[in-house]
Design a protein around this motif. Structure first.
Motif, PDB file in Angstrom:
ATOM      1  N   LEU A 146       9.936   7.633 -46.753  1.00 30.48           N
ATOM      2  CA  LEU A 146      10.523   6.664 -45.829  1.00 30.48           C
ATOM      3  C   LEU A 146       9.430   6.140 -44.910  1.00 30.48           C
ATOM      4  O   LEU A 146       8.775   6.914 -44.222  1.00 30.48           O
ATOM      5  N   ARG A 147       9.202   4.843 -44.931  1.00 34.25           N
ATOM      6  CA  ARG A 147       8.115   4.232 -44.165  1.00 34.25           C
ATOM      7  C   ARG A 147       8.582   3.486 -42.926  1.00 34.25           C
ATOM      8  O   ARG A 147       7.840   3.359 -41.962  1.00 34.25           O
ATOM      9  N   ASP A 148       9.823   2.952 -42.959  1.00 37.16           N
ATOM     10  CA  ASP A 148      10.281   2.159 -41.820  1.00 37.16           C
ATOM     11  C   ASP A 148      11.797   2.173 -41.760  1.00 37.16           C
ATOM     12  O   ASP A 148      12.471   2.345 -42.782  1.00 37.16           O
ATOM     13  N   VAL A 149      12.310   1.983 -40.556  1.00 42.18           N
ATOM     14  CA  VAL A 149      13.745   1.830 -40.342  1.00 42.18           C
ATOM     15  C   VAL A 149      13.943   0.441 -39.766  1.00 42.18           C
ATOM     16  O   VAL A 149      13.410   0.115 -38.706  1.00 42.18           O
ATOM     17  N   ILE A 150      14.693  -0.370 -40.488  1.00 46.16           N
ATOM     18  CA  ILE A 150      14.964  -1.742 -40.069  1.00 46.16           C
ATOM     19  C   ILE A 150      16.350  -1.769 -39.450  1.00 46.16           C
ATOM     20  O   ILE A 150      17.333  -1.403 -40.102  1.00 46.16           O
ATOM     21  N   THR A 151      16.413  -2.179 -38.189  1.00 47.50           N
ATOM     22  CA  THR A 151      17.684  -2.233 -37.488  1.00 47.50           C
ATOM     23  C   THR A 151      18.309  -3.604 -37.707  1.00 47.50           C
ATOM     24  O   THR A 151      17.697  -4.627 -37.409  1.00 47.50           O
ATOM     25  N   THR A 152      19.504  -3.603 -38.244  1.00 48.26           N
ATOM     26  CA  THR A 152      20.240  -4.846 -38.470  1.00 48.26           C
ATOM     27  C   THR A 152      21.533  -4.794 -37.672  1.00 48.26           C
ATOM     28  O   THR A 152      21.844  -3.782 -37.057  1.00 48.26           O
ATOM     29  N   GLY A 153      22.307  -5.830 -37.706  1.00 52.22           N
ATOM     30  CA  GLY A 153      23.568  -5.849 -36.971  1.00 52.22           C
ATOM     31  C   GLY A 153      24.583  -4.859 -37.508  1.00 52.22           C
ATOM     32  O   GLY A 153      25.260  -4.165 -36.763  1.00 52.22           O
ATOM     33  N   ALA A 154      24.704  -4.772 -38.828  1.00 56.40           N
ATOM     34  CA  ALA A 154      25.740  -3.935 -39.422  1.00 56.40           C
ATOM     35  C   ALA A 154      25.325  -2.467 -39.511  1.00 56.40           C
ATOM     36  O   ALA A 154      26.021  -1.584 -39.042  1.00 56.40           O
ATOM     37  N   ASN A 155      24.209  -2.203 -40.141  1.00 55.68           N
ATOM     38  CA  ASN A 155      23.718  -0.834 -40.299  1.00 55.68           C
ATOM     39  C   ASN A 155      22.202  -0.881 -40.463  1.00 55.68           C
ATOM     40  O   ASN A 155      21.642  -1.918 -40.794  1.00 55.68           O
ATOM     41  N   ASP A 156      21.559   0.240 -40.227  1.00 53.23           N
ATOM     42  CA  ASP A 156      20.122   0.320 -40.434  1.00 53.23           C
ATOM     43  C   ASP A 156      19.819   0.259 -41.932  1.00 53.23           C
ATOM     44  O   ASP A 156      20.685   0.530 -42.770  1.00 53.23           O
ATOM     45  N   VAL A 157      18.599  -0.094 -42.248  1.00 54.51           N
ATOM     46  CA  VAL A 157      18.117  -0.118 -43.630  1.00 54.51           C
ATOM     47  C   VAL A 157      16.821   0.675 -43.662  1.00 54.51           C
ATOM     48  O   VAL A 157      15.943   0.477 -42.819  1.00 54.51           O
ATOM     49  N   TYR A 158      16.711   1.589 -44.628  1.00 54.38           N
ATOM     50  CA  TYR A 158      15.520   2.415 -44.766  1.00 54.38           C
ATOM     51  C   TYR A 158      14.589   1.800 -45.803  1.00 54.38           C
ATOM     52  O   TYR A 158      14.994   1.546 -46.934  1.00 54.38           O
ATOM     53  N   GLU A 159      13.329   1.582 -45.406  1.00 60.36           N
ATOM     54  CA  GLU A 159      12.317   1.098 -46.334  1.00 60.36           C
ATOM     55  C   GLU A 159      11.594   2.311 -46.900  1.00 60.36           C
ATOM     56  O   GLU A 159      10.967   3.074 -46.154  1.00 60.36           O
ATOM     57  N   VAL A 160      11.695   2.470 -48.205  1.00 64.69           N
ATOM     58  CA  VAL A 160      11.106   3.630 -48.876  1.00 64.69           C
ATOM     59  C   VAL A 160       9.978   3.165 -49.785  1.00 64.69           C
ATOM     60  O   VAL A 160      10.174   2.302 -50.651  1.00 64.69           O
ATOM     61  N   ALA A 161       8.778   3.721 -49.557  1.00 62.66           N
ATOM     62  CA  ALA A 161       7.641   3.480 -50.443  1.00 62.66           C
ATOM     63  C   ALA A 161       7.817   4.396 -51.646  1.00 62.66           C
ATOM     64  O   ALA A 161       7.835   5.618 -51.510  1.00 62.66           O
ATOM     65  N   LEU A 162       7.980   3.793 -52.813  1.00 61.21           N
ATOM     66  CA  LEU A 162       8.229   4.567 -54.029  1.00 61.21           C
ATOM     67  C   LEU A 162       6.967   5.272 -54.500  1.00 61.21           C
ATOM     68  O   LEU A 162       5.862   4.723 -54.401  1.00 61.21           O
ATOM     69  N   ASP A 163       7.128   6.477 -55.033  1.00 59.88           N
ATOM     70  CA  ASP A 163       5.997   7.236 -55.563  1.00 59.88           C
ATOM     71  C   ASP A 163       5.309   6.474 -56.690  1.00 59.88           C
ATOM     72  O   ASP A 163       4.097   6.592 -56.881  1.00 59.88           O
ATOM     73  N   GLU A 164       6.072   5.686 -57.453  1.00 58.03           N
ATOM     74  CA  GLU A 164       5.539   4.934 -58.598  1.00 58.03           C
ATOM     75  C   GLU A 164       4.926   3.604 -58.178  1.00 58.03           C
ATOM     76  O   GLU A 164       4.492   2.825 -59.010  1.00 58.03           O
ATOM     77  N   GLY A 165       4.945   3.307 -56.887  1.00 54.25           N
ATOM     78  CA  GLY A 165       4.455   2.030 -56.390  1.00 54.25           C
ATOM     79  C   GLY A 165       5.620   1.105 -56.069  1.00 54.25           C
ATOM     80  O   GLY A 165       6.690   1.201 -56.657  1.00 54.25           O
ATOM     81  N   GLY A 166       5.411   0.235 -55.112  1.00 53.39           N
ATOM     82  CA  GLY A 166       6.470  -0.677 -54.680  1.00 53.39           C
ATOM     83  C   GLY A 166       7.333  -0.045 -53.600  1.00 53.39           C
ATOM     84  O   GLY A 166       7.068   1.073 -53.133  1.00 53.39           O
ATOM     85  N   THR A 167       8.366  -0.766 -53.213  1.00 56.27           N
ATOM     86  CA  THR A 167       9.287  -0.275 -52.182  1.00 56.27           C
ATOM     87  C   THR A 167      10.714  -0.570 -52.593  1.00 56.27           C
ATOM     88  O   THR A 167      10.976  -1.426 -53.447  1.00 56.27           O
ATOM     89  N   VAL A 168      11.626   0.138 -51.956  1.00 54.59           N
ATOM     90  CA  VAL A 168      13.046  -0.127 -52.119  1.00 54.59           C
ATOM     91  C   VAL A 168      13.681  -0.062 -50.732  1.00 54.59           C
ATOM     92  O   VAL A 168      13.268   0.744 -49.887  1.00 54.59           O
ATOM     93  N   LEU A 169      14.637  -0.938 -50.498  1.00 54.68           N
ATOM     94  CA  LEU A 169      15.387  -0.939 -49.244  1.00 54.68           C
ATOM     95  C   LEU A 169      16.736  -0.289 -49.500  1.00 54.68           C
ATOM     96  O   LEU A 169      17.481  -0.734 -50.378  1.00 54.68           O
ATOM     97  N   ILE A 170      17.029   0.752 -48.727  1.00 54.61           N
ATOM     98  CA  ILE A 170      18.267   1.502 -48.920  1.00 54.61           C
ATOM     99  C   ILE A 170      19.120   1.378 -47.665  1.00 54.61           C
ATOM    100  O   ILE A 170      18.671   1.752 -46.574  1.00 54.61           O
ATOM    101  N   PRO A 171      20.342   0.863 -47.789  1.00 55.43           N
ATOM    102  CA  PRO A 171      21.206   0.767 -46.607  1.00 55.43           C
ATOM    103  C   PRO A 171      21.587   2.162 -46.104  1.00 55.43           C
ATOM    104  O   PRO A 171      21.857   3.065 -46.896  1.00 55.43           O
ATOM    105  N   ALA A 172      21.583   2.332 -44.795  1.00 55.39           N
ATOM    106  CA  ALA A 172      21.912   3.625 -44.188  1.00 55.39           C
ATOM    107  C   ALA A 172      23.432   3.735 -44.056  1.00 55.39           C
ATOM    108  O   ALA A 172      23.994   3.670 -42.973  1.00 55.39           O
TER     109      ALA A 172
END
Length: 171
Positions: free
Chosen positions: A118-144
């Protein structure tokens, strides 16, 4: 686990009598009214300060510290961070976490296989979103949300997640 939690950043002086303008980095700026002490850290010096008064101006908090009574004494603290100890932090509700405790946490799939960090927490109006740096490269955004975040183990710094269909396809 972080022992100091950031609550604000001094952006400027305010007036001539030692007040500072603080940009709050807490989701509850009203908490400054209840705070008695903060730790000021500008990267060179760490100082415990007692809060004398609190005012609010737009999105900022105006603080006056005991013993710092003119602009000359506080000017050097511009851009310094303000912290509280974990003992003075706000009490969290069930399933609430300090962002500082989540950053750099290992993220695993529901079957326990590694996903990333987990690299960052993005605060939005509805719910936070977790930015995850993938072990294989790239990122994925996961809603909290409960459907995605199955378990958070702060002590062991591990988060177990369920990836909704299509989340990894959006990279």
């Amino acid at each position: 686990m972080e022992q100091k939690l950031q609550v604000g950043i001094i952006t400027a002086t305010h007036g001539l009598k030692g007040e500072v303008k603080v940009y709050p980095t807490t989701d509850d700026p009203g908490r400054f009214r209840r705070l008695k002490k903060v730790i000021l850290d500008n990267g060179k010096v760490s100082v415990d300060l007692e809060i004398e008064s609190v005012k609010y101006f737009k999105q900022f908090v105006i603080l006056k510290f005991k013993g710092l009574d003119d602009i000359e004494q506080v000017e050097k603290y511009r851009k310094a961070s303000l912290y509280v100890t974990r003992d003075n932090a706000v009490r969290l509700k069930k399933d609430e976490f300090f962002i500082a405790d989540l950053i750099d946490m290992k993220v695993v799939n529901e079957d326990g296989s590694p996903l990333g960090t987990l690299r960052d927490v993005i605060t939005t109006g509805a719910n936070d979103v977790y930015e995850v740096a993938l072990d294989e490269g790239g990122t994925v955004l996961i809603p909290a949300i409960k459907e995605c975040i199955l378990d958070v183990d702060v002590e062991n710094a591990v988060m177990r997640v369920h990836l909704l269909e299509g989340l990894l396809d959006l990279q």
